[in-house]
Write a protein that holds these residues in place. Structure first.
Motif, PDB file in Angstrom:
ATOM      1  N   GLU A 173       1.045  -0.956  -0.239  1.00 44.17           N
ATOM      2  CA  GLU A 173       0.005  -0.067   0.074  1.00 44.17           C
ATOM      3  C   GLU A 173       0.721   1.352  -0.097  1.00 44.17           C
ATOM      4  N   ILE A 174       0.255   2.325  -0.756  1.00 38.64           N
ATOM      5  CA  ILE A 174       1.212   3.535  -0.707  1.00 38.64           C
ATOM      6  C   ILE A 174       0.102   4.606  -0.413  1.00 38.64           C
ATOM      7  N   ASP A 175       0.441   5.451   0.467  1.00 41.35           N
ATOM      8  CA  ASP A 175      -0.461   6.683   0.901  1.00 41.35           C
ATOM      9  C   ASP A 175      -0.565   7.205  -0.196  1.00 41.35           C
ATOM     10  N   ASP A 176      -2.029   7.860  -0.335  1.00 42.30           N
ATOM     11  CA  ASP A 176      -2.505   8.649  -1.482  1.00 42.30           C
ATOM     12  C   ASP A 176      -1.664   9.986  -1.715  1.00 42.30           C
ATOM     13  N   LEU A 177      -1.464  10.347  -2.921  1.00 43.95           N
ATOM     14  CA  LEU A 177      -0.693  11.468  -3.162  1.00 43.95           C
ATOM     15  C   LEU A 177      -1.611  12.702  -2.989  1.00 43.95           C
ATOM     16  N   PRO A 178      -1.306  13.855  -2.846  1.00 47.51           N
ATOM     17  CA  PRO A 178      -2.012  15.191  -2.576  1.00 47.51           C
ATOM     18  C   PRO A 178      -2.764  15.441  -4.042  1.00 47.51           C
ATOM     19  N   HIS A 179      -3.928  15.952  -3.908  1.00 46.65           N
ATOM     20  CA  HIS A 179      -4.714  16.078  -4.966  1.00 46.65           C
ATOM     21  C   HIS A 179      -4.095  17.005  -6.033  1.00 46.65           C
ATOM     22  N   GLU A 180      -3.426  18.381  -5.317  1.00 40.42           N
ATOM     23  CA  GLU A 180      -2.792  19.163  -6.360  1.00 40.42           C
ATOM     24  C   GLU A 180      -1.886  18.611  -7.191  1.00 40.42           C
ATOM     25  N   LEU A 181      -1.083  17.548  -6.607  1.00 41.52           N
ATOM     26  CA  LEU A 181      -0.191  16.848  -7.276  1.00 41.52           C
ATOM     27  C   LEU A 181      -0.564  16.110  -8.340  1.00 41.52           C
ATOM     28  N   LYS A 182      -1.701  15.403  -8.240  1.00 37.77           N
ATOM     29  CA  LYS A 182      -2.402  14.658  -9.382  1.00 37.77           C
ATOM     30  C   LYS A 182      -2.913  15.591 -10.368  1.00 37.77           C
ATOM     31  N   HIS A 183      -3.269  16.692 -10.064  1.00 37.84           N
ATOM     32  CA  HIS A 183      -3.894  17.495 -10.990  1.00 37.84           C
ATOM     33  C   HIS A 183      -2.755  17.781 -11.866  1.00 37.84           C
ATOM     34  N   ILE A 184      -1.567  18.433 -11.440  1.00 47.73           N
ATOM     35  CA  ILE A 184      -0.271  18.729 -12.017  1.00 47.73           C
ATOM     36  C   ILE A 184       0.259  17.782 -12.920  1.00 47.73           C
ATOM     37  N   TYR A 185       0.229  16.537 -12.621  1.00 49.82           N
ATOM     38  CA  TYR A 185       0.573  15.468 -13.266  1.00 49.82           C
ATOM     39  C   TYR A 185      -0.131  14.908 -14.517  1.00 49.82           C
ATOM     40  N   LEU A 186      -1.370  15.071 -14.227  1.00 49.89           N
ATOM     41  CA  LEU A 186      -2.316  14.864 -15.371  1.00 49.89           C
ATOM     42  C   LEU A 186      -2.313  15.932 -16.435  1.00 49.89           C
ATOM     43  N   TRP A 187      -2.140  17.143 -16.044  1.00 47.48           N
ATOM     44  CA  TRP A 187      -2.058  18.305 -16.887  1.00 47.48           C
ATOM     45  C   TRP A 187      -0.800  18.248 -17.621  1.00 47.48           C
ATOM     46  N   LEU A 188       0.095  17.932 -17.098  1.00 45.52           N
ATOM     47  CA  LEU A 188       1.748  18.081 -17.705  1.00 45.52           C
ATOM     48  C   LEU A 188       1.596  17.198 -18.891  1.00 45.52           C
ATOM     49  N   ASN A 189       1.169  16.022 -18.611  1.00 39.55           N
ATOM     50  CA  ASN A 189       1.392  14.908 -19.704  1.00 39.55           C
ATOM     51  C   ASN A 189       0.906  15.298 -20.993  1.00 39.55           C
TER      52      ASN A 189
END
Length: 218
Positions: free
Chosen positions: A115-131
Motif C-alpha cells: 500500500e502507498i499513501d494517497d498523493l495530494p490532489h494538487e500533485l495529481k492535477h499537475i501530473y495529469l495536466w502536464l502529460n
C-alpha cells in the motif's frame, strides 16, 4: 516498512512536484527573447518524457542510506525503481512504484504488492495536466519567466538558469525546496531535496536520456 513507505511517498511527491515546474511561457517576451522561448519549449519536453538513473543518498537522523534508482516517465505513466544494492539498504528487495495515466499508484516490494499513501490532489492535477501540456498552455507565465528567470505560482517560487533550465523550486507553504544542478553540458547531475533548510536527500544523476522512452508496468 512504514518508514520505507513514507520515504517512497515523499520521493514520488517530490518528483511530481518537479514536473509542475516545466517552463511557463506571452508573445511580447517571446519576440524579445526568441532563444529563451525556444529553450522553454525544449525544457517542457524534457520533463514530459525521460529516463533518469543514479544513486539516491537519503539522510535519516544519524544514518545515511544509499540506493541505486531508476525513474522512467513518458506521457502515459511513470515508474520509480529503488534497487537493492550498496552497503546500506532500505530493504531486502527491489522496490517499484508505478503511476498510470489516471494517477493510480501501484507499489511493489519485490513481487509483493504494498500500500502507498494517497498523493495530494494538487500533485495529481499537475501530473495529469502536464502529460498533455503544450507550450501554448504555458503562455500566461512567459513574460515573467523570460524577463526574470523566475515565476511565483500559489506561494511556490520557480527559478531558472539563463538557458531556461529549471534550477530551483521553493514551496513556501510547505517549507520544501528542490535544487537542481547541471554539468557544463547542461545535463542534470544532482537534485537536492531540503525541508526547513535541512537537506534530507541527494539524487545523484549518472545518466539521463529523453528519446524512445517507454514505461513498463512491474
Amino acid at each position: 516498512m512504514r518508514k520505507r513507505i513514507v520515504f517512497l511517498t515523499g520521493f514520488i511527491s517530490i518528483l511530481l512536484f518537479l514536473l509542475s515546474a516545466c517552463t511557463i511561457l506571452p508573445v511580447k517576451s517571446a519576440l524579445k527573447h526568441p532563444k529563451k522561448a525556444l529553450n522553454a519549449k525544449e525544457e517542457l519536453k524534457r520533463w514530459q518524457s525521460f529516463k533518469m538513473e543514479g544513486i539516491a543518498e537519503v539522510q535519516l537522523k544519524m544514518f545515511t542510506f544509499r540506493k541505486n534508482f531508476v525513474v522512467t516517465k513518458d506521457t502515459e505513466a511513470m515508474r520509480i525503481d529503488v534497487l537493492d544494492s550498496g552497503i546500506f539498504g532500505l530493504g531486502s528487495s527491489n522496490i517499484s512504484i508505478y503511476i498510470d495515466s489516471e494517477m493510480n499508484v501501484f507499489g511493489y516490494l519485490g513481487k509483493q504488492y504494498m500500500e502507498i499513501d494517497d498523493l495530494p490532489h494538487e500533485l495529481k492535477h499537475i501530473y495529469l495536466w502536464l502529460n498533455n501540456a503544450t507550450i501554448e498552455d504555458l503562455s500566461p507565465y512567459l513574460d515573467e519567466i523570460l524577463e526574470t528567470n523566475s515565476v511565483t505560482r500559489d506561494s511556490t517560487v520557480f527559478k531558472f538558469t539563463n538557458q531556461i533550465r529549471l534550477k530551483e523550486i521553493h514551496s513556501q507553504k510547505h517549507d520544501l525546496k528542490t535544487n537542481i544542478d547541471y554539468d557544463y553540458s547542461e545535463n542534470i547531475n544532482n537534485i537536492a531535496l531540503s525541508y526547513k533548510n535541512t537537506k534530507f536527500c541527494d539524487l545523484k544523476i549518472d545518466k539521463i536520456s529523453y528519446n524512445n522512452i517507454s514505461v513498463i508496468k512491474p
